[in-house]
Scaffold this active site. Structure first.
Site, PDB file in Angstrom:
ATOM      1  N   GLU A  52     -10.100   1.673   9.183  1.00 55.06           N
ATOM      2  CA  GLU A  52     -10.227   1.474   7.480  1.00 55.06           C
ATOM      3  C   GLU A  52     -10.856   0.206   7.178  1.00 55.06           C
ATOM      4  O   GLU A  52     -10.982  -0.817   7.903  1.00 55.06           O
ATOM      5  CB  GLU A  52      -8.632   1.311   7.132  1.00 55.06           C
ATOM      6  N   LYS A 123      -7.012   7.319   0.115  1.00 58.15           N
ATOM      7  CA  LYS A 123      -5.669   6.875   0.615  1.00 58.15           C
ATOM      8  C   LYS A 123      -4.620   7.288  -0.506  1.00 58.15           C
ATOM      9  O   LYS A 123      -4.992   6.730  -1.647  1.00 58.15           O
ATOM     10  CB  LYS A 123      -5.649   5.774   1.102  1.00 58.15           C
ATOM     11  N   CYS A 156      -4.209   4.407   7.692  1.00 64.86           N
ATOM     12  CA  CYS A 156      -3.293   3.482   8.122  1.00 64.86           C
ATOM     13  C   CYS A 156      -1.770   3.660   7.752  1.00 64.86           C
ATOM     14  O   CYS A 156      -1.187   4.528   8.229  1.00 64.86           O
ATOM     15  CB  CYS A 156      -3.759   1.999   7.222  1.00 64.86           C
ATOM     16  N   VAL A 183      -1.165  -3.916  10.106  1.00 64.86           N
ATOM     17  CA  VAL A 183      -0.396  -5.445  10.167  1.00 64.86           C
ATOM     18  C   VAL A 183       1.074  -5.236  10.710  1.00 64.86           C
ATOM     19  O   VAL A 183       1.576  -6.341  10.916  1.00 64.86           O
ATOM     20  CB  VAL A 183      -0.776  -5.969   8.736  1.00 64.86           C
TER      21      VAL A 183
HETATM   22  C1  ACM Z   1      -2.465  -0.739   5.734  1.00 63.59           C
HETATM   23  O1  ACM Z   1      -2.068   0.334   5.398  1.00 63.59           O
HETATM   24  N1  ACM Z   1      -3.732  -1.140   6.086  1.00 63.59           N
HETATM   25  C2  ACM Z   1      -1.524  -1.648   6.538  1.00 63.59           C
END
Ligand code: ACM
Length: 276
Positions: A52, A123, A156, A183
């Protein structure tokens, strides 16, 4: 020499997939692109998955800052760079960037091949401070036919919502490409469950390093990019700290077969009328 299993127009079931784990320096887009190109020297795969926001870094202070790095797709610097790599390596590339369209800013991934730009995904589950930097994607997560391989895309934090992987698998995804900037510690293990639940491969490409762009907030990215197979085996997992490229062979027949045993097909045995 690039593996040509998929690119000769014959959709064989085996292919080579690559995870690229980098350490972008925030805001130094050209340097980050150059670094990735160096990391790929001499590598060969049919599909490369990158993290990402791999060229910009992650922690924008706000949407105005994200807008400074946003690119139209497919005519921006990062998509053009990926297209040039796709031609050079005769392969598909999936990677994350900041997209702008009609003054809306998205945390997107693009999909490109040796012939052309193929598509994008914006996203749909924004994590924490991303909510003040990006607009939320509104399109259904997509599945692309990459010369016979059905590849779904999520980004992510989408991992935290099992519906994302499930809906990609129900749409026919055999592989889930998962550009990430992780994270939270649980994701690498959780993706094993996503693969078992759906009998798909998952290719999670994460980054390493830290970002301290906001006072009293240091983000640490956990690395551990990985490829997991439909039986939940970790085919490869990268380190927590280093830039790395790993390439593994996968067999799509494994993800096309949804039987656990002679009696249980995990898709046919679903009871959607009993779920709410
Ligand atoms: C994330 O979705 N980059 C933690």
């Amino acid at each position: 020499m690039v593996s040509l299993t998929l690119l000769q127009g014959v959709s064989l079931a085996t292919m080579k997939v690559a995870i690229v784990q980098n350490r972008p320096e925030f805001g130094r887009v050209q340097a980050n692109l150059d670094r990735v190109e160096k990391m790929l020297a001499g590598k060969a795969a049919d599909l490369f998955v990158l993290p990402e926001l791999f060229a910009t870094g992650y922690r924008f202070k706000d949407m105005d800052e994200a807008r400074q790095f946003a690119e139209p797709v497919p005519d921006g610097q990062t998509t053009e760079f990926l297209l040039s790599l796709a031609k050079k390596f005769n392969a598909y590339f999936i990677a994350g960037l900041v997209e702008i369209e009609n003054d809306r800013i998205y945390n997107s991934s693009v999909i490109v091949g040796p012939e052309d730009f193929i598509g994008r995904y914006r996203k749909i589950h924004l994590f924490d401070t991303e909510k003040s930097c990006f607009d939320t994607g509104t399109d259904v997560p997509p599945v692309f036919d990459l010369n016979g391989a059905k590849v779904g895309v999520m980004i992510c934090f989408d991992w935290r919502f099992p519906e994302t992987a499930r809906s990609l698998a129900l749409k026919g995804a055999e592989i889930i490409a998962h550009p990430s900037n992780l994270v939270l510690a649980h994701c690498p293990q959780a993706m094993i469950t996503r693969c078992l639940e759906n009998r798909v491969y998952a290719i999670t490409a994460d980054r390493v390093g830290d970002e301290s762009r906001v006072p009293d907030e240091t983000l640490h990215f956990i690395g551990q990019s990985q490829v997991v197979d439909p039986d939940g085996n970790i085919l490869v997992r990268a380190s927590e700290t280093e830039e790395e490229v790993h390439i593994v062979d996968i067999d799509l027949e494994k993800s096309r077969n949804k039987f656990l045993n002679s009696k249980n097909d995990i898709f046919k045995d679903r009871r959607p009328t009993l779920y709410s």
